[in-house]
Design a protein around this motif. Structure first.
Motif, short mmCIF file in Angstrom:
data_model
loop_
_atom_site.label_atom_id
_atom_site.label_comp_id
_atom_site.label_asym_id
_atom_site.label_seq_id
_atom_site.Cartn_x
_atom_site.Cartn_y
_atom_site.Cartn_z
N GLN A 90 0.85 -1.18 0.00
CA GLN A 90 0.00 0.00 0.00
C GLN A 90 0.90 1.24 0.00
O GLN A 90 1.92 1.27 0.69
CB GLN A 90 -0.91 0.03 1.23
N ARG A 91 0.50 2.23 -0.78
CA ARG A 91 1.30 3.44 -0.89
C ARG A 91 0.82 4.51 0.10
O ARG A 91 -0.07 4.27 0.90
CB ARG A 91 1.23 4.00 -2.32
N MET A 92 1.39 5.70 -0.03
CA MET A 92 1.02 6.79 0.86
C MET A 92 -0.41 7.23 0.58
O MET A 92 -0.88 7.17 -0.55
CB MET A 92 1.99 7.96 0.68
N SER A 93 -1.09 7.68 1.60
CA SER A 93 -2.49 8.07 1.48
C SER A 93 -2.66 9.42 0.79
O SER A 93 -3.79 9.82 0.50
CB SER A 93 -3.13 8.13 2.87
N ALA A 94 -1.57 10.11 0.53
CA ALA A 94 -1.63 11.41 -0.14
C ALA A 94 -0.65 11.40 -1.31
O ALA A 94 0.12 10.45 -1.50
CB ALA A 94 -1.27 12.53 0.85
N LEU A 95 -0.69 12.45 -2.12
CA LEU A 95 0.25 12.58 -3.21
C LEU A 95 1.67 12.75 -2.68
O LEU A 95 1.88 13.24 -1.56
CB LEU A 95 -0.10 13.78 -4.08
N LEU A 96 2.65 12.36 -3.48
CA LEU A 96 4.03 12.62 -3.11
C LEU A 96 4.23 14.12 -2.87
O LEU A 96 3.68 14.95 -3.57
CB LEU A 96 4.97 12.15 -4.22
N TYR A 97 5.00 14.44 -1.85
CA TYR A 97 5.31 15.82 -1.49
C TYR A 97 4.06 16.60 -1.08
O TYR A 97 3.99 17.82 -1.27
CB TYR A 97 6.06 16.53 -2.63
N ALA A 98 3.11 15.91 -0.50
CA ALA A 98 1.89 16.58 -0.06
C ALA A 98 2.18 17.46 1.16
O ALA A 98 3.02 17.12 2.01
CB ALA A 98 0.81 15.55 0.28
N LYS A 99 1.49 18.58 1.24
CA LYS A 99 1.61 19.48 2.39
C LYS A 99 0.40 19.24 3.29
O LYS A 99 -0.71 19.64 2.97
CB LYS A 99 1.66 20.93 1.93
N ILE A 100 0.62 18.57 4.41
CA ILE A 100 -0.48 18.18 5.30
C ILE A 100 -0.08 18.52 6.73
O ILE A 100 0.98 18.11 7.21
CB ILE A 100 -0.79 16.67 5.18
N GLY A 101 -0.95 19.25 7.42
CA GLY A 101 -0.71 19.57 8.82
C GLY A 101 0.59 20.32 9.06
O GLY A 101 1.22 20.16 10.11
N GLY A 102 0.99 21.13 8.09
CA GLY A 102 2.22 21.89 8.24
C GLY A 102 3.48 21.09 8.02
O GLY A 102 4.59 21.57 8.33
N LYS A 103 3.36 19.87 7.48
CA LYS A 103 4.51 19.02 7.21
C LYS A 103 4.53 18.64 5.74
O LYS A 103 3.49 18.56 5.09
CB LYS A 103 4.48 17.74 8.06
N LEU A 104 5.74 18.40 5.23
CA LEU A 104 5.92 18.00 3.84
C LEU A 104 6.10 16.49 3.79
O LEU A 104 7.15 15.97 4.18
CB LEU A 104 7.13 18.72 3.24
N TRP A 105 5.06 15.78 3.31
CA TRP A 105 5.10 14.32 3.24
C TRP A 105 5.78 13.91 1.93
O TRP A 105 5.22 14.11 0.85
CB TRP A 105 3.69 13.74 3.27
N LEU A 106 6.94 13.30 2.04
CA LEU A 106 7.66 12.92 0.83
C LEU A 106 7.15 11.61 0.25
O LEU A 106 6.86 11.51 -0.94
CB LEU A 106 9.17 12.83 1.12
#
Length: 737
Positions: A90-106
């Motif tokens: 299973q992959r990440m629940s958001a797009l690559l490099y998503a900006k969520i909750g003030g954090k950058l999800w790579l």
């Protein structure tokens, strides 16, 4: 009672060395819970426990952000509970490099491995001796069994920035569960800089690494990293005691002996494929020493039977559950680690020679070892998974056209796999605003717009696109005039033909009509009828393609209406021998009068089709009538004085074989209808002031129909006769009866 488990860094050798860069005992880092539990908004083990706003692997309740996508959870749950031995990612629940909750999800990834327990067959197990430091090209995988403590079940990885830019602290979070909880377990989280894969059909591994099957880290003379490479986190865990880690990077022996890294130190431990390897994994430690640069913990509880550690939405493998399935992790089954790669000193953002936007790795590889030795035989593994590869800005660019009914256009970037950072420029247009990530742009005028796309704020663009936004404001052509249809005023609107001219956006897609006039008159018909007689009527014509409009007006005066209604220029017509024969009488005819016969064209405009002399038969034959309904009028043109018109007469409105006319005189008038099929209609008789004298339903049969019209008022007078079929006027004529 809950025991808190610290994690120590393990250097070379078989035994851990306490005090070497000790990590924190769990905690909340970059808003991610390192607590040996997978639930958001909850800290199960560690210095802080209980409800707290936090991200985690899954979100079974609450409003926290789960980093793992839970699509198909119900299907996986049903299969695993039924005893299926399956593997999936299973992959990440958001797009690559998503900006969520003030954090950058790579990126984030979860892997479920096959189980070897209880005689199930694990198809991803090392079947021949394989060790860390070997060239992966010599490893062999296949089907066999492994001890419970080495049998990997669930593996997790997530990388994020502790902020929204590529210069904020870089954190790597991992988690592993094994099938067994009795005995020590040892596993590695290996990250490959270049692509790394496994072929299940042949049992072979393929690596793009060019330095003994790996990619090496390179440094300049000052110890700055100029090229990142492969990295491994070796974790040793014994239930009830302290888990330790050994962090290593792949370097050459020359680098190890000649380079002093700028932000971390080599410990001296170095293992490659031979006794004196050219390349190998070198153990490193942060120059920050014992200051916290990470945390780790396991779900250890003294009372294991009361442990309620949530696993995954589809459950996990555990020896205590039916069909080797459990909704919860057993005590000591799940280990979680968080590492601050910036504090450790391997973050590309620390080095001027590297791009802060450089993805560290391409693939991630989880595997277990037989002992705490870094070079012990490897046992089970999870098929390599893509992790933090360079993001591709693969959006679709959707343009727009400014139109009269769409003055604020929008450019949209859709189908993104990366939640990128977008900046816009315009050469000749106007930017009026954008959405939160600038993937949608509002524009105020036509022009050329340029978008530069990068994975995150602070990264150089990796894709640049140009789009031209055109403007379609080509208007229609409006026309308006008035006439009479029986006792009613007929308004004629246009012009569809003149409006259908070539444009870069094609021709007309049709018109809509909006009439307004005296006494609040309004209509959306092209050619409406009204009992309101005099005044100015305004028409707005709108092109459907772009919403652009044009206007026209026509003014009807009382005197004009009276002339139209009371003049003695009376026209009748009938279809015969393939043409329309028109006859008229003109009680107002003066010497030298001539007549112009007009027919309405397809754009509702009357066009001259012929002339007749005033001293002739006062007749005309239209030898080439239009198919369907034809409207005619006759203009009388005296030698001196103002011209005047007849009322409009319609012929053949039901079919080309239909005709209607009045026959007879004051002693008795008949309405004659020749129809090509049966019809139901309404026959109405008016006086010259427009008052309805009589209305009745009539049944017309195919062929000739004769309907007697009795004198409505007892004395012969000029009457107007109208026939309506399906609500539409198909005949209007005058007679004296």
């Amino acid at each position: 009672m809950k025991y808190l488990i610290p994690i120590l860094l393990l250097s070379a050798g078989l035994l851990p060395k306490p005090g070497l860069c000790q990590l924190n005992n769990g905690g909340l880092y970059a808003n991610f819970g390192v607590d040996a539990d997978t639930r958001t908004n909850w800290m199960k083990y560690g210095l802080v426990t209980g409800a707290i706003s936090s991200d985690d692997w899954f979100a079974p309740s609450g409003t926290g952000h789960n980093v793992i996508d839970t699509s198909n959870a119900a299907s996986y749950l049903a299969l695993l509970k039924a005893g299926a031995n399956i593997s999936f990612n299973q992959r990440m629940s958001a797009l690559l490099y998503a900006k969520i909750g003030g954090k950058l999800w790579l990126d984030a990834v979860y892997g479920r491995d096959y189980q070897a327990a209880a005689q199930l067959k694990d198809t991803t197990v090392f079947t021949m001796a394989a060790k860390n430091g070997d060239n992966p090209g010599i490893w062999t995988g296949g089907v066999t069994n492994v001890p419970d403590k080495n049998d990997l079940v669930d593996v997790y990885a997530h990388m994020r920035r502790d902020g929204l830019t590529v210069h904020d602290s870089l954190w790597l979070f991992t988690g592993v569960s094994t099938f067994g909880t009795r005995g020590s377990s040892y596993f590695d989280v290996e990250l490959y800089r270049n692509s790394f894969s496994y072929n299940g059909a042949t049992g072979t591994f393929t690596t793009a690494g060019t330095s003994a099957g790996h990619t090496e880290w390179l440094f300049d003379a000052s110890g700055n990293i100029i090229q990142t490479g492969d990295m491994i986190i070796a974790v040793d865990f014994t239930p009830g005691s302290v888990p330790v880690i050994d962090l290593r990077i792949w370097v050459s022996n020359t680098t190890l002996t000649t380079i002093i890294p700028k932000y971390f130190d080599f410990t001296g431990a170095f293992n490659g494929a031979t006794a004196s390897p050219t390349y190998g994994y070198a153990s490193i430690v942060s120059k920050a020493g014992t200051t916290a640069w990470g945390a780790g913990i396991s779900n250890y509880s003294v009372n294991a039977t009361l442990d309620t550690t949530y696993s995954t939405p589809w459950g996990t493998g555990a020896p205590s559950g039916g069909a080797n399935w459990s909704a919860q992790y057993l005590s000591q089954q799940f280990i979680e680690v968080g590492l601050n790669l910036t504090r450790i000193g391997v973050d590309p953002a620390l080095y001027s020679a590297l791009s802060a936007c450089q993805p560290l790795f391409s693939d991630i590889f989880f595997k277990s070892r037989s002992s705490n030795s870094f070079t012990a035989d490897m046992k089970d593994f999870v098929t390599p998974m893509v992790f933090t590869r360079p993001p591709v800005m693969d959006y679709s660019l959707n343009g727009d056209t400014i139109r009269c009914n769409h003055p604020a256009a929008t450019i949209k970037l859709t189908n993104n796999s990366t939640a990128g950072y977008y900046t816009w420029q315009t050469l000749s247009g106007s930017i009026s605003g954008s959405n939160s990530d600038s993937s949608q742009l509002s524009i105020g005028k036509p022009g050329t717009y340029i978008v530069s796309a990068s994975p995150a704020n602070g990264c150089p663009p990796t894709r640049v696109d140009t789009i031209v936004v055109p403007i379609d404001t080509f208007p229609p052509v409006a026309s308006a005039f008035a006439g009479l249809s029986g006792n009613q005023l007929a308004l004629y609107g246009g012009n569809p033909v003149a409006s259908n001219y070539p444009t870069p956006f094609g021709g007309s897609q049709g018109l809509t009509y909006s009439w307004s006039g005296p006494d609040a008159f309004s209509s959306t018909l092209q050619n409406p009828l009204t009992d309101t007689i005099w005044g100015t009527y305004h028409l707005t014509v709108t092109e459907k393609r772009n919403g652009c409009t044009d206007t026209a007006s026509t003014t009807v005066t009382a005197s004009m209406f009276d002339v139209l209604l009371t003049n003695e220029l009376v026209v009748s017509g009938m279809y015969t021998n393939g043409g329309v024969a028109l006859h008229w009488q003109d009680g107002n005819a003066a010497s030298g009068v001539s007549y112009v016969v007009e027919r309405m064209d397809a754009s509702s405009v009357f066009q001259p089709i012929g002339t007749a002399a005033g001293d002739g038969c006062r007749c005309y034959v239209d030898a080439h009538p239009l198919a369907g309904q034809d409207f005619y009028r006759v203009e009388a043109v005296p030698a001196s004085g103002a011209a005047y018109y007849s009322a409009v007469v319609s012929v053949g409105t039901i079919g080309m074989g239909d005709s209607f006319y009045l026959a007879g005189g004051p002693a008795g008038m008949n309405f004659i209808a020749n129809t090509s099929k049966d019809e139901q209609g309404v026959l109405v008789i008016y006086d010259v002031t427009g008052q309805t004298l009589q209305k009745r339903s009539v049944s017309l049969t195919k062929g000739s129909n004769t309907i007697a019209l009795p004198s409505a008022g007892g004395q012969p007078a000029v009457r107007i006769v109208g026939l309506f079929v399906q609500g539409a006027p198909v005949f209007t004529g005058k007679g004296l009866f």
